[in-house]
Structure formats: C-alpha cells, structure tokens
Design a protein around this motif. Structure first.
Motif, PDB file in Angstrom:
ATOM      1  N   LEU A 181       0.826  -1.206   0.000  1.00  0.00           N
ATOM      2  CA  LEU A 181       0.000   0.000   0.000  1.00  0.00           C
ATOM      3  C   LEU A 181       0.857   1.250   0.000  1.00  0.00           C
ATOM      4  O   LEU A 181       2.065   1.214   0.230  1.00  0.00           O
ATOM      5  CB  LEU A 181      -0.949  -0.004   1.202  1.00  0.00           C
ATOM      6  N   THR A 182       0.189   2.349  -0.242  1.00  0.00           N
ATOM      7  CA  THR A 182       0.811   3.657  -0.095  1.00  0.00           C
ATOM      8  C   THR A 182      -0.199   4.592   0.544  1.00  0.00           C
ATOM      9  O   THR A 182      -1.399   4.309   0.569  1.00  0.00           O
ATOM     10  CB  THR A 182       1.285   4.218  -1.447  1.00  0.00           C
ATOM     11  N   TYR A 193       0.262   6.258   8.562  1.00  0.00           N
ATOM     12  CA  TYR A 193      -0.138   6.747   7.244  1.00  0.00           C
ATOM     13  C   TYR A 193      -1.651   6.630   7.067  1.00  0.00           C
ATOM     14  O   TYR A 193      -2.264   5.661   7.531  1.00  0.00           O
ATOM     15  CB  TYR A 193       0.543   5.929   6.132  1.00  0.00           C
ATOM     16  N   GLN A 194      -2.220   7.600   6.389  1.00  0.00           N
ATOM     17  CA  GLN A 194      -3.603   7.487   5.939  1.00  0.00           C
ATOM     18  C   GLN A 194      -3.581   6.705   4.622  1.00  0.00           C
ATOM     19  O   GLN A 194      -2.986   7.142   3.644  1.00  0.00           O
ATOM     20  CB  GLN A 194      -4.221   8.864   5.712  1.00  0.00           C
ATOM     21  N   ILE A 195      -4.204   5.547   4.584  1.00  0.00           N
ATOM     22  CA  ILE A 195      -4.104   4.654   3.427  1.00  0.00           C
ATOM     23  C   ILE A 195      -4.786   5.267   2.211  1.00  0.00           C
ATOM     24  O   ILE A 195      -5.916   5.753   2.284  1.00  0.00           O
ATOM     25  CB  ILE A 195      -4.703   3.277   3.743  1.00  0.00           C
ATOM     26  N   ASP A 196      -4.085   5.207   1.095  1.00  0.00           N
ATOM     27  CA  ASP A 196      -4.610   5.726  -0.170  1.00  0.00           C
ATOM     28  C   ASP A 196      -4.924   4.595  -1.142  1.00  0.00           C
ATOM     29  O   ASP A 196      -6.054   4.446  -1.586  1.00  0.00           O
ATOM     30  CB  ASP A 196      -3.598   6.697  -0.784  1.00  0.00           C
ATOM     31  N   LYS A 197      -3.924   3.767  -1.442  1.00  0.00           N
ATOM     32  CA  LYS A 197      -4.108   2.697  -2.432  1.00  0.00           C
ATOM     33  C   LYS A 197      -3.476   1.412  -1.940  1.00  0.00           C
ATOM     34  O   LYS A 197      -2.387   1.423  -1.354  1.00  0.00           O
ATOM     35  CB  LYS A 197      -3.491   3.097  -3.778  1.00  0.00           C
ATOM     36  N   ILE A 198      -4.169   0.277  -2.188  1.00  0.00           N
ATOM     37  CA  ILE A 198      -3.684  -1.048  -1.817  1.00  0.00           C
ATOM     38  C   ILE A 198      -3.731  -1.940  -3.047  1.00  0.00           C
ATOM     39  O   ILE A 198      -4.742  -1.984  -3.756  1.00  0.00           O
ATOM     40  CB  ILE A 198      -4.547  -1.695  -0.713  1.00  0.00           C
ATOM     41  N   GLU A 210       2.751   3.181  -8.864  1.00  0.00           N
ATOM     42  CA  GLU A 210       1.545   3.486  -8.103  1.00  0.00           C
ATOM     43  C   GLU A 210       1.697   3.431  -6.581  1.00  0.00           C
ATOM     44  O   GLU A 210       0.796   3.885  -5.869  1.00  0.00           O
ATOM     45  CB  GLU A 210       0.423   2.522  -8.508  1.00  0.00           C
ATOM     46  N   LEU A 211       2.790   2.874  -6.066  1.00  0.00           N
ATOM     47  CA  LEU A 211       2.838   2.598  -4.628  1.00  0.00           C
ATOM     48  C   LEU A 211       4.042   3.216  -3.914  1.00  0.00           C
ATOM     49  O   LEU A 211       4.372   2.811  -2.804  1.00  0.00           O
ATOM     50  CB  LEU A 211       2.815   1.076  -4.395  1.00  0.00           C
ATOM     51  N   GLN A 212       4.679   4.181  -4.533  1.00  0.00           N
ATOM     52  CA  GLN A 212       5.789   4.861  -3.864  1.00  0.00           C
ATOM     53  C   GLN A 212       5.247   5.673  -2.677  1.00  0.00           C
ATOM     54  O   GLN A 212       4.250   6.372  -2.803  1.00  0.00           O
ATOM     55  CB  GLN A 212       6.491   5.812  -4.840  1.00  0.00           C
ATOM     56  N   THR A 213       5.923   5.553  -1.535  1.00  0.00           N
ATOM     57  CA  THR A 213       5.500   6.292  -0.349  1.00  0.00           C
ATOM     58  C   THR A 213       6.605   7.265   0.058  1.00  0.00           C
ATOM     59  O   THR A 213       7.719   6.834   0.394  1.00  0.00           O
ATOM     60  CB  THR A 213       5.209   5.339   0.818  1.00  0.00           C
ATOM     61  N   PRO A 214       6.356   8.561   0.020  1.00  0.00           N
ATOM     62  CA  PRO A 214       7.378   9.539   0.408  1.00  0.00           C
ATOM     63  C   PRO A 214       7.874   9.287   1.831  1.00  0.00           C
ATOM     64  O   PRO A 214       7.097   8.984   2.737  1.00  0.00           O
ATOM     65  CB  PRO A 214       6.626  10.881   0.321  1.00  0.00           C
ATOM     66  N   GLY A 215       9.190   9.388   1.986  1.00  0.00           N
ATOM     67  CA  GLY A 215       9.789   9.215   3.302  1.00  0.00           C
ATOM     68  C   GLY A 215      10.407   7.864   3.536  1.00  0.00           C
ATOM     69  O   GLY A 215      11.245   7.716   4.438  1.00  0.00           O
ATOM     70  N   LEU A 216      10.042   6.852   2.731  1.00  0.00           N
ATOM     71  CA  LEU A 216      10.664   5.541   2.878  1.00  0.00           C
ATOM     72  C   LEU A 216      12.005   5.519   2.157  1.00  0.00           C
ATOM     73  O   LEU A 216      12.227   6.267   1.192  1.00  0.00           O
ATOM     74  CB  LEU A 216       9.769   4.443   2.290  1.00  0.00           C
TER      75      LEU A 216
END
Length: 314
Positions: A181-182, A193-198, A210-216
């Motif tokens: 997810l991201t 995190y507030q979930i956006d896409k799984i 589609e699943l890059q998460t800023p900060g990781l």
C-alpha cells in the motif's frame, strides 16, 4: 473504541508444508515460544492476541477442525498434568491451554472461496464490534520490550477509533509476496499513514508507478504485516463479492473500499513477521523466537555449532 475480539484465519490445509500438513493440522506444529515453552503455533498466535488485551478469540477453520483442535489441546493439557506432576513449566503450559480453551470459538469455512470469504465466516462472532485479524500462517516478534506487535496496532486503533493495518517497510524484490500500500504520512505521528491505495502482490513495475511512499528508503514499500484491526463495515463489502457470484472472495479489494469509505490507517510495526508457509519459514520463525526469548543462549549456541559443522564439511 474497545477491541475485545480477535479472529485467526486457519482454514487452509497447508499445501506448502506437505507432507506434514497431511498428517497433522499445520497450526498444531510445535515451536518453542519466547517464554521457553513448546507450543502449537496457533497457541502462540492466540497468546499474541491475549497478551495484547484481547478477551475472545475465533478460529476460522476447515469443516470438522474445531473439535479436532479442542481434542488436541485437551489431550495436551491432560498429558502435561498427569505426566509432569508438580513440574513448573508443565503447570504453566497447562494453565495457558486452559485459558485458551475457555475463550476459544470456531467458525467453519465450508467452501474454499478465498481469504476474504474466510474472514466473512467470522461475521457472527464479531457482530457489530471492531476486531483484530491475525493470520494462522504468521508468527510475530516485537522489537519493543513489553509490547507485542498486536498491542502496537490495537493501541493506535483505540486512540484513533478507526481501522488500522499493520505494515512493514519491505525491500522491493519481496513485495510480490504481500499486499502493498501507499498513503500520506499523518503529521506528528511517526510511522502512521492514511491509506490511499492497496494492491495485492504487485509487480515491481506497478509498485514503482503506483505505490511509492514519500519518506521511505529508496527501494522499500509498505507491505502488510499479517494483522489488522477492522471494523464490522468490512462484512457488507465482502458480502457484495459473494452476491456477485465470485468463487474467490478477495480481502484486498474490500480493504481498498474500506479505505475509501472510512478512516483507515497504516502503522509501521516495530517488529518482524515470519511466514510459516514459506520454504524454511518454520525454521526461520523458530530461530527468531529463540533469539528473542529465554532460549536465546541455547539458540545462538546451536546456530554457531551448525555453522561450524557446515564449514568443516566444506
């Protein structure tokens, strides 16, 4: 939000653990827990829940497995009491089994209609309450002294009064094994995190798009850890798949819809999960539990001896 109930899904027959799962329920395979006691794996998972404040437990199982579990645990308890009279470790384990049996219920998955259907089978047990969902294939080791992995998830769910998915930053070559997810980082809360896409078991190319998460860290993605706190809203969503006639009810699309309709957070759990169904999964889990608990020195000595033997053979 008070979360008193937990569900463990354990209906699959354990094809990847053949041939042992053909002769014994895979959830009854023995492992030495962090307290140094030999236990069936499902008892260790149950104690993950009980040790985090859960009061009632439902195991979703294959038809006929409920009485088999009860008979197996009852036999274990009786043998401990009769064979090891006045031995402390045996009394401790017998007491733990009594506690488990007194709080245990079963829900049968009469048809193999997918993981989402297995969760749906627990709807009557759950009722109109939030619940903790655990996988019967996973064992967990927390990095936080005195706070189990499930307790971390339950704490956030209780504070925020919402569903929470446990996640773990996972290197990119492993993400095809997990739901990934991201989401947007919640200000002022580390690892939330507030979930956006799984997406279930995405390809690397899909994850990159589609699943890059800023900060990781570069090359890491947020993957499911094998535990969720869910609200009863999940059941009508799963019901829609059943009403549509699907023969493979999926949990991940239902979780995506949940994220679109109510508050659903992800928490980076401080700890590790060990998938027993993977090749050498049971071995990895045993070593991890051994190193994290009272058998640390014995486990470490065993590992050193095995490595020395292997080096000698080479």
């Amino acid at each position: 939000m008070k979360i008193k109930k937990a569900v463990i899904t354990a209906a699959a027959r354990g094809q990847r653990l053949y041939p042992v799962a053909d002769t014994i329920q895979k959830a009854m395979l023995p492992v030495v827990d962090v307290d140094g006691l030999h236990k069936p794996t499902i008892q260790i998972i149950a104690e993950e829940a009980f040790g985090s404040g859960i009061e009632e437990l439902c195991v979703v199982c294959a038809p006929g497995d409920g009485p088999r579990y009860v008979a197996a645990f009852t036999s274990l308890r009786d043998n401990l009491i009769k064979t090891y009279q006045n031995v402390d470790w045996a009394r401790q384990q017998a007491d733990k089994i009594d506690h488990l049996l007194s709080r245990l219920q079963f829900a049968e998955q009469t048809e193999a209609l997918g993981y989402g259907h297995a969760v749906y089978c627990a709807r009557e047990f759950v009722g109109n309450e939030p619940f903790l969902l655990l996988l019967g294939d996973y064992l967990y080791v927390s990095d936080v002294a005195g706070k189990r992995c499930a307790a971390q998830v339950l704490e956030l769910a209780t504070q925020q009064e919402c569903a929470v998915a446990a996640v773990n930053p996972t290197i990119e070559h492993q993400i095809s094994r997990y739901g990934t997810l991201t989401g947007k980082h919640v200000a002022g809360q580390a690892g939330v995190y507030q979930i956006d896409k799984i997406i279930e078991k995405p390809s690397l190319s899909t994850a990159e798009l589609e699943l890059q998460t800023p900060g990781l860290r570069a090359g890491y993605y947020l993957c499911f850890f094998g535990m969720h706190v869910l609200t009863p809203s999940i059941f009508p969503i799963l019901q829609k798949q059943l009403d549509a006639g699907t023969t493979n009810v999926l949990l991940t699309p239902a979780l995506q819809e949940l994220a679109e309709t109510e508050k659903y957070l992800a928490l980076e759990v401080r700890g590790n999960r060990y998938d027993l169904s993977r090749r050498h999964g049971l071995l990895r889990a045993q070593l991890a539990l051994g190193l994290a608990g009272e058998a640390h020195d014995e486990t470490l000595t065993t590992m050193v001896e095995l490595l020395a033997e292997a080096n000698t053979r080479k």
